[in-house]
Design a protein around this motif. Structure first.
Motif, PDB file in Angstrom:
ATOM      1  N   ILE A   1       0.848  -1.189   0.000  1.00 27.66           N
ATOM      2  CA  ILE A   1       0.000   0.000   0.000  1.00 27.66           C
ATOM      3  C   ILE A   1       0.885   1.241   0.000  1.00 27.66           C
ATOM      4  N   SER A   2       0.278   2.390  -0.216  1.00 29.78           N
ATOM      5  CA  SER A   2       1.072   3.619  -0.230  1.00 29.78           C
ATOM      6  C   SER A   2       1.376   4.070   1.199  1.00 29.78           C
ATOM      7  N   GLN A   3       2.459   4.797   1.326  1.00 31.90           N
ATOM      8  CA  GLN A   3       2.850   5.329   2.632  1.00 31.90           C
ATOM      9  C   GLN A   3       1.807   6.298   3.178  1.00 31.90           C
ATOM     10  N   PRO A   4       1.255   7.205   2.351  1.00 33.09           N
ATOM     11  CA  PRO A   4       0.220   8.096   2.885  1.00 33.09           C
ATOM     12  C   PRO A   4      -1.017   7.331   3.378  1.00 33.09           C
ATOM     13  N   TYR A   5      -1.394   6.265   2.669  1.00 32.27           N
ATOM     14  CA  TYR A   5      -2.554   5.470   3.080  1.00 32.27           C
ATOM     15  C   TYR A   5      -2.284   4.805   4.432  1.00 32.27           C
ATOM     16  N   LEU A   6      -1.088   4.234   4.604  1.00 29.36           N
ATOM     17  CA  LEU A   6      -0.734   3.628   5.888  1.00 29.36           C
ATOM     18  C   LEU A   6      -0.753   4.681   6.988  1.00 29.36           C
ATOM     19  N   SER A   7      -0.231   5.837   6.720  1.00 29.94           N
ATOM     20  CA  SER A   7      -0.237   6.912   7.724  1.00 29.94           C
ATOM     21  C   SER A   7      -1.663   7.263   8.132  1.00 29.94           C
ATOM     22  N   GLU A   8      -2.570   7.317   7.161  1.00 28.05           N
ATOM     23  CA  GLU A   8      -3.962   7.627   7.479  1.00 28.05           C
ATOM     24  C   GLU A   8      -4.611   6.522   8.316  1.00 28.05           C
ATOM     25  N   ILE A   9      -4.237   5.286   8.049  1.00 26.95           N
ATOM     26  CA  ILE A   9      -4.753   4.167   8.855  1.00 26.95           C
ATOM     27  C   ILE A   9      -4.200   4.269  10.280  1.00 26.95           C
ATOM     28  N   GLU A  10      -2.904   4.530  10.393  1.00 28.97           N
ATOM     29  CA  GLU A  10      -2.282   4.631  11.721  1.00 28.97           C
ATOM     30  C   GLU A  10      -2.872   5.770  12.547  1.00 28.97           C
ATOM     31  N   THR A  11      -3.215   6.865  11.915  1.00 27.65           N
ATOM     32  CA  THR A  11      -3.753   8.015  12.653  1.00 27.65           C
ATOM     33  C   THR A  11      -5.264   7.939  12.841  1.00 27.65           C
ATOM     34  N   GLY A  12      -5.908   6.922  12.260  1.00 26.37           N
ATOM     35  CA  GLY A  12      -7.342   6.745  12.420  1.00 26.37           C
ATOM     36  C   GLY A  12      -8.184   7.549  11.444  1.00 26.37           C
ATOM     37  N   LYS A  13      -7.533   8.197  10.491  1.00 23.03           N
ATOM     38  CA  LYS A  13      -8.293   8.962   9.495  1.00 23.03           C
ATOM     39  C   LYS A  13      -9.021   8.040   8.526  1.00 23.03           C
ATOM     40  N   LYS A  14      -8.457   6.860   8.294  1.00 24.95           N
ATOM     41  CA  LYS A  14      -9.082   5.823   7.464  1.00 24.95           C
ATOM     42  C   LYS A  14      -9.002   4.508   8.225  1.00 24.95           C
ATOM     43  N   THR A  15      -9.942   3.619   7.912  1.00 26.23           N
ATOM     44  CA  THR A  15      -9.965   2.346   8.626  1.00 26.23           C
ATOM     45  C   THR A  15      -9.205   1.249   7.896  1.00 26.23           C
ATOM     46  N   GLY A  16      -9.177   1.288   6.592  1.00 19.24           N
ATOM     47  CA  GLY A  16      -8.529   0.230   5.829  1.00 19.24           C
ATOM     48  C   GLY A  16      -9.464  -0.944   5.644  1.00 19.24           C
ATOM     49  N   SER A  17      -9.422  -1.524   4.462  1.00 18.50           N
ATOM     50  CA  SER A  17     -10.266  -2.692   4.192  1.00 18.50           C
ATOM     51  C   SER A  17      -9.714  -3.904   4.928  1.00 18.50           C
ATOM     52  N   VAL A  18     -10.515  -4.938   5.020  1.00 20.25           N
ATOM     53  CA  VAL A  18     -10.069  -6.172   5.667  1.00 20.25           C
ATOM     54  C   VAL A  18      -8.841  -6.720   4.936  1.00 20.25           C
ATOM     55  N   ASP A  19      -8.861  -6.674   3.603  1.00 23.74           N
ATOM     56  CA  ASP A  19      -7.724  -7.164   2.829  1.00 23.74           C
ATOM     57  C   ASP A  19      -6.451  -6.388   3.170  1.00 23.74           C
ATOM     58  N   VAL A  20      -6.543  -5.070   3.228  1.00 24.23           N
ATOM     59  CA  VAL A  20      -5.371  -4.243   3.545  1.00 24.23           C
ATOM     60  C   VAL A  20      -4.893  -4.530   4.966  1.00 24.23           C
ATOM     61  N   LEU A  21      -5.815  -4.627   5.903  1.00 27.05           N
ATOM     62  CA  LEU A  21      -5.426  -4.912   7.290  1.00 27.05           C
ATOM     63  C   LEU A  21      -4.777  -6.286   7.416  1.00 27.05           C
ATOM     64  N   LYS A  22      -5.261  -7.254   6.654  1.00 30.04           N
ATOM     65  CA  LYS A  22      -4.630  -8.581   6.655  1.00 30.04           C
ATOM     66  C   LYS A  22      -3.195  -8.492   6.139  1.00 30.04           C
ATOM     67  N   ARG A  23      -2.979  -7.697   5.083  1.00 26.10           N
ATOM     68  CA  ARG A  23      -1.623  -7.548   4.538  1.00 26.10           C
ATOM     69  C   ARG A  23      -0.712  -6.818   5.515  1.00 26.10           C
TER      70      ARG A  23
END
Length: 116
Positions: free
Chosen positions: A80-102
């Motif tokens: 995944i992209s670094q900005p997307y991971l940052s948004e998941i880490e900060t709680g701005k986005k939740t991430g799909s189950v597939d992304v969270l599994k990865r």
């Protein structure tokens, strides 16, 4: 160790031991099973990590830091992209189950370790 006694009930022989000795025996068996898993390579967690996991607002960031990975390294490993991971880490986005599994796979933890 207290007195050990034998008794027969309905033709079956039973061993009677004091309750404290029984509890010690069970604790010893349980500890040996755990140590066997550790000797077989199961990962253990330091207490500091466990305490932090109870208090953190981002279990992904906590595990990433523990694994000594940068945001970019984890993002690349998870595909995944670094900005997307940052948004998941900060709680701005939740991430799909597939992304969270990865992400969990890249961190070498179970999905339920990062999802509360």
């Amino acid at each position: 160790m207290g007195e050990v006694r034998k008794t027969v009930i309905d033709g079956e022989t039973y061993v009677l031991i004091p309750e404290d000795d029984y509890e010690d025996l069970i604790d010893t068996i349980t500890a040996e099973r755990i140590m066997a898993r550790v000797r077989a390579g199961e990962e253990t967690w330091p207490a500091e990590l466990v305490y932090e996991l109870f208090e953190t607002d981002s279990r992904i960031r906590t595990y990433r830091t523990y694994r000594k990975l940068s945001v970019s390294e984890l993002a690349e490993a998870a595909g995944i992209s670094q900005p997307y991971l940052s948004e998941i880490e900060t709680g701005k986005k939740t991430g799909s189950v597939d992304v969270l599994k990865r992400i969990a796979a890249a961190l070498k933890v179970d999905l339920d370790d990062i999802v509360v």
